[in-house]
Design a protein around this motif. Structure first.
Motif, PDB file in Angstrom:
ATOM      1  N   PRO A 268       0.699  -1.408  -0.062  1.00  0.00           N
ATOM      2  CA  PRO A 268      -0.156  -0.040  -0.039  1.00  0.00           C
ATOM      3  C   PRO A 268       0.750   1.255  -0.009  1.00  0.00           C
ATOM      4  N   TRP A 269       0.493   2.162  -0.562  1.00  0.00           N
ATOM      5  CA  TRP A 269       1.124   3.562  -0.823  1.00  0.00           C
ATOM      6  C   TRP A 269       0.718   4.432   0.439  1.00  0.00           C
ATOM      7  N   ARG A 270       1.484   4.713   1.155  1.00  0.00           N
ATOM      8  CA  ARG A 270       1.016   5.692   2.375  1.00  0.00           C
ATOM      9  C   ARG A 270       1.286   7.158   2.319  1.00  0.00           C
ATOM     10  N   GLY A 271       0.088   7.772   2.547  1.00  0.00           N
ATOM     11  CA  GLY A 271       0.110   9.179   2.747  1.00  0.00           C
ATOM     12  C   GLY A 271       0.930   9.760   3.706  1.00  0.00           C
ATOM     13  N   PRO A 272       1.123  11.279   3.508  1.00  0.00           N
ATOM     14  CA  PRO A 272       1.999  11.909   4.857  1.00  0.00           C
ATOM     15  C   PRO A 272       1.417  11.458   6.274  1.00  0.00           C
TER      16      PRO A 272
ATOM     17  N   TYR B  15      -3.667   0.640  -6.420  1.00  0.00           N
ATOM     18  CA  TYR B  15      -3.797  -0.447  -7.071  1.00  0.00           C
ATOM     19  C   TYR B  15      -5.168  -0.991  -7.074  1.00  0.00           C
ATOM     20  N   SER B  16      -5.667  -1.760  -8.252  1.00  0.00           N
ATOM     21  CA  SER B  16      -7.029  -2.189  -8.436  1.00  0.00           C
ATOM     22  C   SER B  16      -7.034  -3.855  -9.062  1.00  0.00           C
ATOM     23  N   PRO B  17      -7.650  -4.809  -8.299  1.00  0.00           N
ATOM     24  CA  PRO B  17      -8.398  -4.482  -7.107  1.00  0.00           C
ATOM     25  C   PRO B  17      -7.766  -4.529  -5.870  1.00  0.00           C
ATOM     26  N   SER B  18      -6.252  -4.909  -5.815  1.00  0.00           N
ATOM     27  CA  SER B  18      -5.516  -4.784  -4.577  1.00  0.00           C
ATOM     28  C   SER B  18      -3.960  -4.824  -5.023  1.00  0.00           C
ATOM     29  N   TRP B  19      -3.230  -4.206  -4.084  1.00  0.00           N
ATOM     30  CA  TRP B  19      -1.983  -4.357  -4.159  1.00  0.00           C
ATOM     31  C   TRP B  19      -1.338  -5.925  -3.569  1.00  0.00           C
ATOM     32  N   ASP B  20      -2.193  -6.553  -2.989  1.00  0.00           N
ATOM     33  CA  ASP B  20      -1.982  -7.887  -2.735  1.00  0.00           C
ATOM     34  C   ASP B  20      -2.206  -8.871  -3.570  1.00  0.00           C
ATOM     35  N   CYS B  21      -1.084  -9.257  -4.490  1.00  0.00           N
ATOM     36  CA  CYS B  21      -1.507 -10.267  -5.523  1.00  0.00           C
ATOM     37  C   CYS B  21      -1.865 -11.657  -5.033  1.00  0.00           C
ATOM     38  N   ALA B  22      -1.790 -11.942  -3.887  1.00  0.00           N
ATOM     39  CA  ALA B  22      -2.258 -13.225  -3.336  1.00  0.00           C
ATOM     40  C   ALA B  22      -3.951 -13.328  -3.473  1.00  0.00           C
TER      41      ALA B  22
END
Length: 271
Positions: free
Chosen positions: A141-145, A153-160
């Protein structure tokens, strides 16, 4: 548990590991240090997108291209055109021309709506039509300040969680996502087909440290690969920007020795 001969898992060098040096420098260094092959990162160096030139490098250095990393990074969005499916088609053609058997691809960005909607079905069709393994890479996940997650990412950053048959494990991405690479090897089972050997620590930065310098138990990952009968490639993909040429060479030699030592030690322990 099944045994894995020490020489059955090839250890390759990602050409991105020599950045800001060139793809040509990556081939030369991989050959000199004794890597089994390279993973071509398309787009970081403009010459990497010239498949005929890459083939000449492979032939000159007598070093195979084992995998092609499609230009699906944020910084390579214009390489091989803006259409993500065209990128993957061209990556498949490059893999066939270069003799690689794996194409590495990232999950879609959320703004690539049409691509994301048909991603898993399209990846499966490409595998069936090309005979190649398209191994989708774990991201983070990208994290903001303020520390909150940004949906990139869509649908998820987690490829699993995606309905994909084959996955790539990147240890640095796992660290940034605050996951355990050893646990992922165990959980993914036969879906794991490709490994980016690196390291990292929790935080907002994707560090790509040398294996053993972070919290991902890279040695344990290699031991787990050996004991579970993994037959894919292990690719050293580390950050060496800011190092001198001598320091870069030493770092990549250490990484290669780390990989081979722990794979070989693991085999000896289970015999």
């Amino acid at each position: 548990m099944p045994q894995v001969p020490a020489d059955s898992v090839k250890v390759a060098l990602s050409t991105s590991s020599v950045y800001p040096e060139s793809t040509a420098a990556g081939f030369a260094l991989a050959r000199r240090l004794g890597y089994d092959g390279v993973e071509l990162m398309v787009g970081v160096d403009p010459a990497s997108a010239d498949v005929d030139a890459v083939q000449r490098l492979s032939e000159y250095h007598e070093l195979p291209v084992l995998a092609v990393h499609a230009p699906t990074l944020l910084l390579t969005q214009r390489t091989w055109g803006p259409d993500p499916w065209e990128k993957l088609d061209r990556a498949a053609m490059a893999a066939h021309q270069l003799g690689a058997d794996v194409v590495v691809v990232h999950p879609p960005f959320r703004w690539q709506r049409g691509y994301a909607a048909g991603f898993t079905e399209g990846i499966r069709r490409l595998e069936q039509s090309t005979g190649l393994t398209f191994a989708v890479e774990n991201m983070y996940p990208w994290r903001g300040p303020g520390g909150g997650d940004v949906r990139a990412y869509s649908p998820s950053w987690d490829c699993a969680v995606l309905d994909c048959d084959h996955l790539t494990l990147d240890l640095s991405h796992a660290a940034t996502a605050r996951q355990s690479s050893v646990a992922m090897v165990r959980d993914w089972g036969e879906r794991l087909r490709h490994v980016h050997l690196t390291d990292g620590t929790p935080g907002t930065a994707d560090q790509h440290l040398l294996p053993g310098q972070g919290d991902q138990d890279a040695a344990g990952v290699l031991r787990e690969l050996a004991t579970t009968g993994y037959t894919g490639h292990v690719v050293v993909e580390v950050q060496t920007r800011g190092l001198s040429r001598t320091e870069r060479s030493n770092a990549l030699a250490v990484s290669l020795n780390f990989a081979r030592h722990h794979l070989t030690t693991s085999v000896g322990q289970i015999q």
